[in-house]
Design an enzyme around this catalytic site. Structure first.
Site, mmCIF file in Angstrom:
data_model
loop_
_atom_site.group_PDB
_atom_site.id
_atom_site.type_symbol
_atom_site.label_atom_id
_atom_site.label_comp_id
_atom_site.label_asym_id
_atom_site.label_seq_id
_atom_site.Cartn_x
_atom_site.Cartn_y
_atom_site.Cartn_z
ATOM 1 N N GLU A 197 0.880 -1.181 0.000
ATOM 2 C CA GLU A 197 0.000 0.000 0.000
ATOM 3 C C GLU A 197 0.904 1.214 0.000
ATOM 4 O OE1 GLU A 197 -3.071 -0.043 -0.488
ATOM 5 O OE2 GLU A 197 -3.963 -1.837 0.392
ATOM 6 N N CYS B 79 -2.483 9.240 2.118
ATOM 7 C CA CYS B 79 -1.988 8.596 0.888
ATOM 8 C C CYS B 79 -2.810 8.951 -0.337
ATOM 9 C CB CYS B 79 -1.921 7.082 1.074
ATOM 10 S SG CYS B 79 -3.489 6.361 1.570
#
Ligand code: NAD
Length: 467
Positions: A209, A243
């Site tokens: 991720e 993110c």
């Protein structure tokens, strides 16, 4: 044997037992974690305040993601772990074909610092639901949160089922040398490469991720006031340490100047409403540490030196880990900020005339984790969706796709990540999807045709299938 290796062996020895646990037993453990989180929520709020200057409500948002994941998993796990019968084809006629989701064994979870609670628990819930033992190595940059998370986990679960190992790069590297069955990593893609290489040595499966530069496309039909408010919020939330935060805007040339002023207006309305300065607002968080504050300030300075104009901000207080919400325009490709993820409250503005330029700008950079389109024109939306790639995309909003709906798998593509997390997809990621075929032994279903010397019947059947 090192302490870390001993811990790993201990969990490995429990893995087979965990594989045999029922959905009810696993759910009961997930609920124990939730009880522990609720018990320590004030401590988690306090740690978030000290580490990133965020409000309790911001950490509560993270906890809601964890709760949503536990509730969804608890509701469906019984069904997920049952063997799933699948249809036959001509070649499996008469047999019973099914898929069984079996635990992988021992999973390593290495979260980042920007949302330590959600990044610890969301993958851990999937790993536990799939019947794995888990080792967690929290980020050393959010050490206060990490300590509380360790206490919650060690109180809720036996140490041979889930164990937290604290430490920095050296500890991470030792862990990565061990033969984990799955590694789940959240962080930047430079370390993502290290994780991927280390995983190769043991053939560990991986979920990465990571981040990147998520673009925002604003076309000439967009509701600009609405878009500006959402972009301003998406970029300053958690001081840009998100993110999926919008990193740069590509606006149609007919509205770009107006849009830049609208984002500026919104940043001031949301984060400097009393006009006392952004640094006085309790809603403008801080960067995790001095090194990252300096890195972000250098990206701004480099851009300005190479010709960028500041529509807003540009300042910083390194001592206070503060970066002023910043809007830059007049960008060019020589600027470091055009290629590096900022992960701070700085947005760059680019313009386009033809739609093809938008695709060109996005394609020049690594694959984004997220892509946002602000538009009221269906054809434009389809064009931008069809001609770009990203882990996720949102139309007329940003950042809302992450963590709020376990029905939506979350993850990146290429350099922004691989694999998916959340909900059923997260459970599958942490499982070995094993195909099992049962052959009944009666003569009506156990045809015994494929053995040499081949019969005419068999040869005819196979050759006729090739047309
Ligand atoms: P970080 O510095 O906390 O590092 C993440 C983990 O990697 C930590 O556990 C750390 O100890 C370990 N690590 C660091 N250097 C290492 C090395 N040389 N060898 C082995 N392990 C090492 O976090 P970060 O990487 O700065 O995190 C920020 C990045 O994370 C951003 O790029 C952001 O986009 C990304 N991110 C992605 C997601 C997502 O879900 N896709 C979520 C949050 C953050």
């Amino acid at each position: 044997m090192s302490v870390i290796k001993k811990r790993f062996e201990l969990l490995k020895n429990t893995a087979l037992y965990l594989r045999g646990t029922t959905a009810k037993e696993r759910v009961e453990k997930l609920n124990r974690i939730w009880d522990g989180i609720v018990e320590r929520k004030d401590d988690l709020y306090h740690a978030g305040m000290i580490e990133r200057g965020v409000q309790p409500v911001d950490i509560a948002g993270e906890l809601i993601m964890v709760k949503a994941e536990i509730d969804y998993t608890s509701k469906h796990l019984d069904k997920w772990i049952k063997p799933k019968r699948v249809k036959n084809t001509m070649f499996t006629l008469g047999k019973r074909c099914e898929i069984r989701h079996q635990s992988k064994g021992v999973v390593l979870n290495m979260p980042a610092y920007n949302a330590p609670t959600a990044e610890t628990f969301v993958p851990m819930i999937s790993a536990m639901a799939a019947g794995n033992a888990v080792i967690i190595k929290p980020s050393e940059h959010a050490a206060k949160s990490a300590k509380i998370l360790e206490e919650i986990i060690h109180k809720a679960l036996p140490e041979n089922e889930a164990y937290v190992i604290q430490g920095g790069v050296e500890v991470a590297q030792e862990l990565l040398s061990l033969p984990f069955n799955h590694i789940y990593y959240t962080g930047g893609n430079a370390v993502g490469k290290i994780v991927m290489k280390a995983a190769a040595d043991n053939f560990s499966s991986i979920t990465l991720e990571m981040g990147g530069k998520s673009p925002v496309i604003v076309d000439e039909t967009a509701n600009l006031e609405n878009a500006a408010k959402k972009v301003a919020w998406g970029r300053v939330m958690n001081a840009g340490q998100v993110c999926v935060a919008p990193e740069y805007v590509i606006a149609h040339e007919s509205i770009s100047e107006r849009f830049s002023l609208l984002i500026k207006e919104q940043m001031e309305l949301l984060y400097n409403s009393e006009n006392t300065g952004f640094n006085e607002s309790k809603y403008v968080p801080r960067i995790i540490n001095g090194r990252h504050t300096k890195r972000i300030k250098s990206l701004i300075d480099d851009a300005v030196k190479k010709g960028a104009q500041t529509v807003l901000g540009g300042g910083a207080d390194l001592q206070d880990r503060f970066i002023e919400p910043t809007i830059l325009k007049n960008m060019n490709e020589k600027m470091d900020i055009m290629n590096e993820e900022v992960f701070g409250p700085v947005i760059s503005l680019l313009t386009y005339k033809d739609q093809s330029e938008v695709i060109e700008i996005i394609e020049k950079r690594a694959n984004p984790l997220a892509l946002y389109i602000y538009s009221n024109n269906k054809d434009n939306i389809s064009f931008f969706l069809d001609n770009t790639s990203s882990g996720s995309a949102v139309i007329n909003n940003n950042c809302i796709q992450a963590g709020g709906n376990p029905n939506l798998p979350f993850g990146g593509v290429g350099s922004s990540g691989m694999g998916r997390s959340g909900g059923h997809r997260g459970f599958v990621e942490m499982s070995n999807e094993r195909s099992v075929v049962h052959q009944p032994l009666d003569k009506f279903r156990d045809f015994m045709l494929q053995f040499p010397p081949y019969s005419d019947k068999y040869v005819n059947m196979i050759t006729k299938a090739i047309k």
